[in-house]
Design a protein around this motif. Structure first.
Motif, PDB file in Angstrom:
ATOM      1  N   ALA A  84       0.850  -1.200   0.000  1.00 57.86           N
ATOM      2  CA  ALA A  84       0.000   0.000   0.000  1.00 57.86           C
ATOM      3  C   ALA A  84       0.878   1.240   0.000  1.00 57.86           C
ATOM      4  CB  ALA A  84      -0.902   0.015   1.239  1.00 57.86           C
ATOM      5  N   LEU A  85       0.363   2.304  -0.646  1.00 58.81           N
ATOM      6  CA  LEU A  85       1.076   3.593  -0.695  1.00 58.81           C
ATOM      7  C   LEU A  85       0.210   4.633  -0.004  1.00 58.81           C
ATOM      8  CD1 LEU A  85       3.280   5.572  -1.767  1.00 58.81           C
ATOM      9  CD2 LEU A  85       1.972   5.651  -3.929  1.00 58.81           C
ATOM     10  N   HIS A  86       0.796   5.318   0.974  1.00 58.40           N
ATOM     11  CA  HIS A  86       0.049   6.219   1.864  1.00 58.40           C
ATOM     12  C   HIS A  86       0.639   7.625   1.822  1.00 58.40           C
ATOM     13  CE1 HIS A  86      -1.954   7.413   5.637  1.00 58.40           C
ATOM     14  NE2 HIS A  86      -0.781   7.792   6.111  1.00 58.40           N
ATOM     15  N   LEU A  87      -0.261   8.622   1.813  1.00 65.07           N
ATOM     16  CA  LEU A  87       0.208  10.014   1.953  1.00 65.07           C
ATOM     17  C   LEU A  87       0.342  10.323   3.439  1.00 65.07           C
ATOM     18  CD1 LEU A  87       0.823  12.927   0.951  1.00 65.07           C
ATOM     19  CD2 LEU A  87      -1.619  13.387   1.214  1.00 65.07           C
ATOM     20  N   ASP A  88       1.543  10.608   3.873  1.00 66.15           N
ATOM     21  CA  ASP A  88       1.838  10.886   5.279  1.00 66.15           C
ATOM     22  C   ASP A  88       1.690  12.384   5.540  1.00 66.15           C
ATOM     23  OD1 ASP A  88       4.872  10.539   7.305  1.00 66.15           O
ATOM     24  OD2 ASP A  88       2.746  10.346   7.850  1.00 66.15           O
ATOM     25  N   HIS A  89       1.077  12.735   6.668  1.00 69.36           N
ATOM     26  CA  HIS A  89       0.967  14.147   7.087  1.00 69.36           C
ATOM     27  C   HIS A  89       0.439  15.051   5.978  1.00 69.36           C
ATOM     28  CE1 HIS A  89       2.511  13.710  11.063  1.00 69.36           C
ATOM     29  NE2 HIS A  89       3.518  12.997  10.607  1.00 69.36           N
ATOM     30  N   GLY A  90      -0.705  14.652   5.396  1.00 68.48           N
ATOM     31  CA  GLY A  90      -1.339  15.538   4.416  1.00 68.48           C
ATOM     32  C   GLY A  90      -1.897  16.740   5.158  1.00 68.48           C
ATOM     33  N   LYS A  91      -1.311  17.911   4.931  1.00 71.16           N
ATOM     34  CA  LYS A  91      -1.788  19.109   5.642  1.00 71.16           C
ATOM     35  C   LYS A  91      -2.425  20.087   4.674  1.00 71.16           C
ATOM     36  CE  LYS A  91       0.816  20.464   9.214  1.00 71.16           C
ATOM     37  NZ  LYS A  91       0.471  19.769  10.452  1.00 71.16           N
ATOM     38  N   ASP A 110      -3.805  15.593   8.255  1.00 66.41           N
ATOM     39  CA  ASP A 110      -3.219  15.973   9.544  1.00 66.41           C
ATOM     40  C   ASP A 110      -3.600  17.407   9.869  1.00 66.41           C
ATOM     41  OD1 ASP A 110       0.165  16.186  10.983  1.00 66.41           O
ATOM     42  OD2 ASP A 110      -1.845  16.654  11.753  1.00 66.41           O
ATOM     43  N   ALA A 111      -4.724  17.525  10.605  1.00 65.36           N
ATOM     44  CA  ALA A 111      -5.174  18.863  11.035  1.00 65.36           C
ATOM     45  C   ALA A 111      -5.091  18.906  12.561  1.00 65.36           C
ATOM     46  CB  ALA A 111      -6.594  19.122  10.561  1.00 65.36           C
ATOM     47  N   SER A 112      -4.118  18.109  13.115  1.00 65.66           N
ATOM     48  CA  SER A 112      -4.097  17.957  14.575  1.00 65.66           C
ATOM     49  C   SER A 112      -3.596  19.201  15.301  1.00 65.66           C
ATOM     50  CB  SER A 112      -3.218  16.765  14.971  1.00 65.66           C
ATOM     51  OG  SER A 112      -1.853  17.099  14.753  1.00 65.66           O
ATOM     52  N   GLU A 113      -2.986  20.103  14.554  1.00 68.92           N
ATOM     53  CA  GLU A 113      -2.550  21.342  15.194  1.00 68.92           C
ATOM     54  C   GLU A 113      -3.723  22.327  15.313  1.00 68.92           C
ATOM     55  OE1 GLU A 113       0.730  19.154  14.921  1.00 68.92           O
ATOM     56  OE2 GLU A 113      -0.422  19.666  13.136  1.00 68.92           O
ATOM     57  N   GLU A 114      -4.852  21.996  14.669  1.00 65.52           N
ATOM     58  CA  GLU A 114      -6.008  22.916  14.736  1.00 65.52           C
ATOM     59  C   GLU A 114      -6.876  22.579  15.953  1.00 65.52           C
ATOM     60  OE1 GLU A 114      -5.647  23.702  10.178  1.00 65.52           O
ATOM     61  OE2 GLU A 114      -6.921  24.689  11.657  1.00 65.52           O
ATOM     62  N   PRO A 115      -7.790  23.475  16.328  1.00 67.55           N
ATOM     63  CA  PRO A 115      -8.731  23.148  17.413  1.00 67.55           C
ATOM     64  C   PRO A 115      -9.574  21.921  17.027  1.00 67.55           C
ATOM     65  CG  PRO A 115      -8.841  25.490  16.847  1.00 67.55           C
ATOM     66  CD  PRO A 115      -7.977  24.829  15.801  1.00 67.55           C
ATOM     67  N   PHE A 116     -10.060  21.190  18.021  1.00 67.37           N
ATOM     68  CA  PHE A 116     -10.764  19.930  17.803  1.00 67.37           C
ATOM     69  C   PHE A 116     -11.848  20.030  16.727  1.00 67.37           C
ATOM     70  CE2 PHE A 116     -12.161  15.762  18.742  1.00 67.37           C
ATOM     71  CZ  PHE A 116     -13.547  15.767  18.714  1.00 67.37           C
ATOM     72  N   GLU A 117     -12.719  21.045  16.845  1.00 64.15           N
ATOM     73  CA  GLU A 117     -13.848  21.166  15.901  1.00 64.15           C
ATOM     74  C   GLU A 117     -13.363  21.326  14.462  1.00 64.15           C
ATOM     75  OE1 GLU A 117     -16.454  20.123  18.529  1.00 64.15           O
ATOM     76  OE2 GLU A 117     -16.848  20.453  16.384  1.00 64.15           O
ATOM     77  N   GLU A 118     -12.256  22.065  14.305  1.00 68.44           N
ATOM     78  CA  GLU A 118     -11.714  22.325  12.962  1.00 68.44           C
ATOM     79  C   GLU A 118     -11.082  21.048  12.408  1.00 68.44           C
ATOM     80  OE1 GLU A 118     -12.292  24.383  10.906  1.00 68.44           O
ATOM     81  OE2 GLU A 118     -10.674  24.411   9.440  1.00 68.44           O
ATOM     82  N   ASN A 119     -10.357  20.324  13.272  1.00 65.82           N
ATOM     83  CA  ASN A 119      -9.756  19.038  12.871  1.00 65.82           C
ATOM     84  C   ASN A 119     -10.877  18.088  12.436  1.00 65.82           C
ATOM     85  OD1 ASN A 119      -8.256  16.682  12.580  1.00 65.82           O
ATOM     86  ND2 ASN A 119      -7.431  16.669  14.658  1.00 65.82           N
ATOM     87  N   LEU A 120     -11.945  18.075  13.220  1.00 68.39           N
ATOM     88  CA  LEU A 120     -13.080  17.190  12.915  1.00 68.39           C
ATOM     89  C   LEU A 120     -13.716  17.571  11.583  1.00 68.39           C
ATOM     90  CD1 LEU A 120     -15.440  15.710  15.489  1.00 68.39           C
ATOM     91  CD2 LEU A 120     -16.481  16.716  13.473  1.00 68.39           C
ATOM     92  N   ARG A 121     -13.901  18.865  11.360  1.00 75.98           N
ATOM     93  CA  ARG A 121     -14.549  19.335  10.112  1.00 75.98           C
ATOM     94  C   ARG A 121     -13.702  18.952   8.899  1.00 75.98           C
ATOM     95  NH1 ARG A 121     -14.229  22.941   6.487  1.00 75.98           N
ATOM     96  NH2 ARG A 121     -12.357  23.944   7.285  1.00 75.98           N
ATOM     97  N   LYS A 122     -12.401  19.237   8.968  1.00 75.67           N
ATOM     98  CA  LYS A 122     -11.502  18.953   7.830  1.00 75.67           C
ATOM     99  C   LYS A 122     -11.440  17.445   7.572  1.00 75.67           C
ATOM    100  CE  LYS A 122      -8.302  22.824   7.517  1.00 75.67           C
ATOM    101  NZ  LYS A 122      -6.880  23.247   7.631  1.00 75.67           N
ATOM    102  N   THR A 123     -11.357  16.677   8.640  1.00 70.52           N
ATOM    103  CA  THR A 123     -11.248  15.218   8.481  1.00 70.52           C
ATOM    104  C   THR A 123     -12.507  14.651   7.842  1.00 70.52           C
ATOM    105  OG1 THR A 123      -9.781  15.108  10.401  1.00 70.52           O
ATOM    106  CG2 THR A 123     -10.851  13.047   9.738  1.00 70.52           C
ATOM    107  N   GLU A 140      -5.201  12.519  12.869  1.00 76.86           N
ATOM    108  CA  GLU A 140      -4.377  12.572  14.084  1.00 76.86           C
ATOM    109  C   GLU A 140      -5.074  13.418  15.155  1.00 76.86           C
ATOM    110  OE1 GLU A 140      -0.508  14.725  13.892  1.00 76.86           O
ATOM    111  OE2 GLU A 140       0.332  12.868  14.673  1.00 76.86           O
ATOM    112  N   LEU A 141      -4.950  12.985  16.392  1.00 76.46           N
ATOM    113  CA  LEU A 141      -5.478  13.764  17.519  1.00 76.46           C
ATOM    114  C   LEU A 141      -4.356  13.971  18.535  1.00 76.46           C
ATOM    115  CD1 LEU A 141      -9.059  12.382  18.325  1.00 76.46           C
ATOM    116  CD2 LEU A 141      -8.433  14.696  17.600  1.00 76.46           C
ATOM    117  N   GLY A 142      -4.182  15.243  18.955  1.00 79.60           N
ATOM    118  CA  GLY A 142      -3.075  15.571  19.829  1.00 79.60           C
ATOM    119  C   GLY A 142      -1.904  15.990  18.968  1.00 79.60           C
ATOM    120  N   GLN A 143      -0.819  16.418  19.596  1.00 77.23           N
ATOM    121  CA  GLN A 143       0.304  16.948  18.804  1.00 77.23           C
ATOM    122  C   GLN A 143       1.615  16.307  19.249  1.00 77.23           C
ATOM    123  OE1 GLN A 143       0.389  21.257  18.751  1.00 77.23           O
ATOM    124  NE2 GLN A 143      -1.845  21.338  18.620  1.00 77.23           N
TER     125      GLN A 143
END
Ligand SMILES: O=C(COP(=O)(O)O)NO
Ligand SMILES: [Ca+2]
Ligand code: NA
Ligand SMILES: [Zn+2]
Length: 311
Positions: A84-91, A110-123, A140-143
């Motif tokens: 399998a080929l995976h994109l790592d840390h797609g920001k 990887d939107a883990s640097e954003e606030p929870f709601e924003e990470n959730l929305r982007k994901t 990702e959750l947490g930093q």
């Protein structure tokens, strides 16, 4: 055969073993990794950061994504282990879309640097698009502190297991990277290595999805020593102790992101060869020396994580 990363990880999650995800930036690392996985009859996940895609495309994102898909599929379609080929840390949205369009098996948003709601929305947004294209998704959750390509974070922010449960249910993400104290690169931990195993255990219980450990390189002393013997300066380098890694797998980590250990192995092999062969200038020979050490590390890690023979 070329597969969806989710197929590899669901099996690993059921049977409580882990599969390393090896970062690649060029052909030589990929060859070394594939050879090691074939010899160990192991499932194989290779991954590229956004920086690797830019590098391979010589500045063009879509060419870089296509380069890796073509190279990996060319070999994957002719071997009998799952690859399998995976994109790592797609920001950045354009990298994630380029990877999906080019044919990656899976992508990390990887939107883990954003606030929870924003990470959730982007994901959620990426899951919708990726799943429509048959591509699986990591978030990702947490930093993690530390630096990797364009991924710079100041402090470690550990995952909140209750938040992880909500996050996985609301987003439909296929696998999750909970921050439990690791960091990227060769200089991990301030002082003693400390991973939050209790937190990891809770995340597994509450989410029940395959879990990913970032910043998982051990910074293997034998390769650090060889690199330094031939002129490298890696003073202060420190990684995840192997017994801690074993514990993470027992607690439900299934994908183990490994980049730094391969980089150190390569530079050790290269430096040693160049010093011992001053007359040599054929890149196939001196890059081949780096490849040899990378393959050794790959085979050891596949054994260590329990996925050897699981192809
Ligand atoms: O998390 C990693 C690699 O971590 P290392 O630097 O510990 O190899 N890639 O996403
Ligand atoms: Ca992150
Ligand atoms: Na990843
Ligand atoms: Zn990472």
């Amino acid at each position: 055969m070329y597969v969806n990363t989710k197929d590899i990880l669901e099996k690993a999650s059921k049977e409580y073993y882990a599969v390393p995800a090896f970062n690649i930036n060029n052909m030589e690392f990929f060859h070394a990794i594939l050879e090691g996985a074939l010899e160990k009859r192991a499932p194989l996940i290779v991954e590229t950061s956004e920086g690797a895609i830019k590098y391979a495309g010589n500045g063009d994102i879509f060419k870089g994504a296509r380069f890796f898909v073509e190279m990996v599929r060319l070999f994957a379609d002719s071997v009998d282990i799952p690859v399998a080929l995976h994109l790592d840390h797609g920001k950045h949205f354009e990298y994630i879309i380029a990877a999906i369009k080019a044919g990656y098996s899976s992508v990390m948003i990887d939107a883990s640097e954003e606030p929870f709601e924003e990470n959730l929305r982007k994901t959620k947004e990426i899951v919708k698009i990726a799943h429509a294209a048959g591509v699986s998704v990591e978030a990702e959750l947490g930093q993690l502190a530390g630096v990797e390509d364009n991924v710079v974070a100041a402090e470690n922010v550990l995952v909140d297991p209750e938040q992880a449960k909500i996050f996985v249910e609301e987003t439909g993400v296929d696998f999750l990277a909970p921050a439990i104290g690791t960091s990227h690169g060769a200089f991990k931990f301030k002082g003693e290595a400390k991973l939050d195993f209790e937190r990891l255990k809770k995340v597994k219980e509450l989410t029940k999805v395959p879990l990913v450990l970032h910043g998982a390189s051990s910074v293997l002393p034998e390769y650090v020593r060889i690199a330094e013997e031939y002129g490298a300066d890696l003073s202060g380098a420190k990684g995840v102790p192997e017994e801690d890694l074993k514990k993470c797998v027992e607690l439900g980590i299934n994908k183990v992101n490994t980049d730094t250990d391969l980089r150190i192995a390569f530079i050790a092999g290269l430096r040693k060869y160049l010093k011992e062969n001053p007359k040599e200038f054929d890149p196939r020979h001196y890059l081949g020396a780096g490849k040899k050490f990378v393959k050794e590390v790959v085979m050891n890690r596949l054994e260590f994580l329990g996925c050897a023979g699981k192809a």
